[in-house]
Structure formats: C-alpha cells, structure tokens
Scaffold this motif. Structure first.
Motif, short mmCIF file in Angstrom:
data_model
loop_
_atom_site.label_atom_id
_atom_site.label_comp_id
_atom_site.label_asym_id
_atom_site.label_seq_id
_atom_site.Cartn_x
_atom_site.Cartn_y
_atom_site.Cartn_z
N GLY A 115 0.77 -1.23 0.00
CA GLY A 115 0.00 0.00 0.00
C GLY A 115 0.80 1.28 0.00
N HIS A 116 2.10 1.21 -0.26
CA HIS A 116 2.91 2.42 -0.33
C HIS A 116 2.86 3.01 -1.74
N ILE A 117 3.33 4.24 -1.88
CA ILE A 117 3.28 4.93 -3.17
C ILE A 117 4.36 4.42 -4.13
N GLU A 118 5.51 4.00 -3.63
CA GLU A 118 6.63 3.61 -4.49
C GLU A 118 6.30 2.50 -5.50
N PRO A 119 5.62 1.42 -5.09
CA PRO A 119 5.42 0.32 -6.04
C PRO A 119 4.48 0.61 -7.20
N VAL A 120 3.85 1.80 -7.20
CA VAL A 120 3.00 2.16 -8.34
C VAL A 120 3.39 3.48 -8.99
N ALA A 121 4.23 4.28 -8.36
CA ALA A 121 4.53 5.61 -8.88
C ALA A 121 6.00 5.85 -9.19
N SER A 122 6.87 4.89 -8.89
CA SER A 122 8.27 5.00 -9.28
C SER A 122 8.42 4.57 -10.74
N GLY A 123 9.65 4.62 -11.25
CA GLY A 123 9.88 4.18 -12.62
C GLY A 123 9.52 2.72 -12.83
N GLY A 150 10.72 1.73 -17.32
CA GLY A 150 10.04 3.01 -17.50
C GLY A 150 10.37 3.69 -18.80
N ALA A 151 11.61 3.50 -19.29
CA ALA A 151 12.00 4.14 -20.55
C ALA A 151 11.19 3.59 -21.72
N GLU A 152 10.96 2.28 -21.74
CA GLU A 152 10.14 1.67 -22.79
C GLU A 152 8.71 2.17 -22.71
N LEU A 153 8.19 2.25 -21.48
CA LEU A 153 6.81 2.71 -21.31
C LEU A 153 6.68 4.17 -21.72
N ARG A 154 7.71 4.95 -21.43
CA ARG A 154 7.66 6.37 -21.82
C ARG A 154 7.65 6.51 -23.35
N ARG A 155 8.41 5.67 -24.03
CA ARG A 155 8.40 5.72 -25.50
C ARG A 155 7.01 5.43 -26.05
N LEU A 156 6.34 4.46 -25.43
CA LEU A 156 4.96 4.16 -25.84
C LEU A 156 4.05 5.37 -25.60
#
Length: 324
Positions: free
Chosen positions: A194-202, A221-227
């Motif tokens: 339930g912490h923020i890191e596992p859903v909002a970090s890279g 995160g870099a691949e997801l950002r390209r999408l």
C-alpha cells in the motif's frame, strides 16, 4: 590506491574529493572541488545489485580507483551517496530494500577509506540529492523544501532551515513509503503493502501498466515512456494515475511540512505533461489552502545532484568538526 597517479591537471585546486553515487541501476563517480558545482573525470558502471552487496562494493571500488587514476594528484577524501539507510557515523548501510539485496550491513565507508587511503564520508543518496539541489540547483537560496527523487524507486529528503533532516535513525524523508490507496495490493520493496513507491516509481508505473493488461514485453520506464510519447493511451493512463497519486502524497506531506518549494528529480521528472499535469492536480486536491500555491519544480542538476550533495556534506561535516 592501486596504479600510478598521473600529474594533477594545471590549476586544479587542493581539497579535491572523489565522489560516488551508488544506486540501484548504476554507480557514478567523479572528482569535485568544494564550492564548485562541477564534476570532472566522470565514469559510470551498472550496479547489477542482484549479485549482492560484496560484488557491488567491489564494482564501486574498481570505479573509484579508475577515476582516481584518471584524475591524478592528491585527494582530500571520498564522499559517497548510497542507496539504503546509512549510519553516517560509521559509513555502514544499516538497512536496504529489496531493490538492493544483500546491501544491508555493508561497511561502505571503511571499504572506501581503506581502498583509497583517505577519509570517507557516506550518506543516503536522496539526502545527498537534496543537498546538491539546495546548494547548487533548483533549491538554491531556499531554506525549507521537500525534495523527491522519482526513479527506480522513490526517495525523498526534508530540508528545514537550510539543513537536511536525517532523523535519529537516518530514516527521515522516505517519501516512497507513504501510504496511498493506488498502492493497495502492490508489494513495496520494503516489504509492506500500500505504499506509493510500487505504483509511482519508474519500476512501479510499469507494474501498474502491466497489472491492467498492458504488454508484458514492456520491462522498464524508458520503454513505457516511448509508448506514451507515441500516444499509447494505456501507457499515458499509467503515467497519469501514478503522477496523480504521487501528487496527492506530496500534497499531504506539504500540509505537514510547509515547504517553500517541492523539488522533483529523477527519471520520471523528465516525462511529459501526461505525468506533470496530473501530478500538479493531485497535489492541489490534497494541499491545504496555505500551501496550494507551493511550486512543484523540476531539479536542475540531474545525475550530478547526489555527487555534488555528497561533496557538500563532506565539506560541511569537516567544517563543523573544526569548529567544535
């Protein structure tokens, strides 16, 4: 220190320190001079943390020796910013999350001092990041700020009256381990839920995307950002929801801390408005009226922030010792 030292570059000031930033993805190193916001003789290597703490230390030492040889001349000391909770008195990693398995218990400071033959200073990487931005970057001139580094994980630091707050256990500022409803059902690197890191970090935004049926071939995160940059709706939605959740968490923290500014850095701070706009909106939803106008600004130092912060910490620590 192994290897022959090259002559010191002409005009190089005395008091130079070798600086290191040991994170979950890479280890960066360079040489800095106190009071000067620049890093010279840079080099990096991948951390490969799954090999365990001893292997990571050996990589850091190899990199440090390489940079020291490249710089040539004498060094006044070594200053390291490291992932994990750091006992600053001993330079030991007290605890670390699953992003750095086997890192807890590592006597990093003594290892660096022995390898380089100079005094070693170690502090948490995001505490160092905050010091760098506050002394030389986006927070220069401010006395009170909250700094959040959003990359592989989410780290943070609280700056009050010009000083980073470490806390009696050197734990202060762990922004990523604030609770948020979006994180429910996602295991955090610290072992909680339930912490923020596992859903909002890279890494977290990728988990969020894949948990909703996104392509399993997207691994970072870099691949997801390209999408997302190409207009992929689900990728943008993952970034948007992650940004909004982080903004709400920061708004709640601002209610407690009353900062002059919130400085955001790390890889996600370079994502487009599909992350920044929801982040700002989420912040305003939770922030009380007196702090709703607190600026959320992007850090200006990038990867140099923890290196320069480690330098500032070592210089300030020694200055305090001299005045006692």
């Amino acid at each position: 220190m192994s290897g022959a030292a090259e002559p010191s570059p002409e005009g190089e000031a005395e008091g130079r320190r070798l600086v290191l930033d040991i994170g979950g993805t890479k280890i960066a190193a360079g040489v800095c001079t106190p009071g000067q916001p620049s890093v010279r003789h840079r080099a990096t290597r991948p951390t490969r943390p799954r090999r365990g703490g001893a292997a990571v230390v050996e990589t850091a030492l190899e990199l440090a020796r390489e940079v020291a040889r490249k710089a040539g001349g004498p060094l006044a000391g070594v200053a390291a910013a490291s992932a994990g909770v750091i006992d600053r008195a001993t330079g030991t990693v007290v605890s670390a999350t699953d992003l750095m398995p086997g890192w807890a218990g590592t006597a990093l400071g003594p290892a660096l001092a022995e390898a380089l033959g100079v005094p070693a200073f170690v502090l948490n990487d995001v505490h160092a990041h905050a010091l760098g931005e506050m002394r030389f970057g986006a927070g220069a001139g401010l006395r009170n700020a909250l700094v959040a580094a959003v990359g592989t994980g989410i780290g943070g630091a609280i700056v009050a009256e010009g000083k980073v707050l470490f806390g009696p256990r050197n734990l202060a500022g762990h922004v990523g381990h604030v609770g948020h409803r979006l994180g429910e059902g996602f295991a955090c690197s610290c072992g909680r839920d339930g912490h923020i890191e596992p859903v909002a970090s890279g890494t977290g935004v990728v988990r969020l995307y894949r948990s909703r049926g996104g392509s399993p071939d997207v691994n970072d995160g870099a691949e997801l950002r390209r999408l997302a940059d190409r207009g992929d709706v689900e990728a943008q939605r993952a970034f948007s929801d992650a940004g909004a959740a982080l903004g709400e968490a920061l708004g709640s923290l601002a209610n407690c801390l009353d900062p002059e500014a919130i400085v955001l850095s790390g890889s996600l701070s370079g994502v487009g408005e599909y992350w920044w706009a929801p982040l700002r909106a989420g912040y305003r939803r939770q922030a009380m009226d007196p702090v709703r106008g607190v600026p959320l600004v992007r850090g200006t130092l990038g990867g140099d922030a923890p290196l320069l912060g480690a330098l500032a910490y070592a210089a300030e620590f020694q200055e305090e010792e001299c005045t006692r």
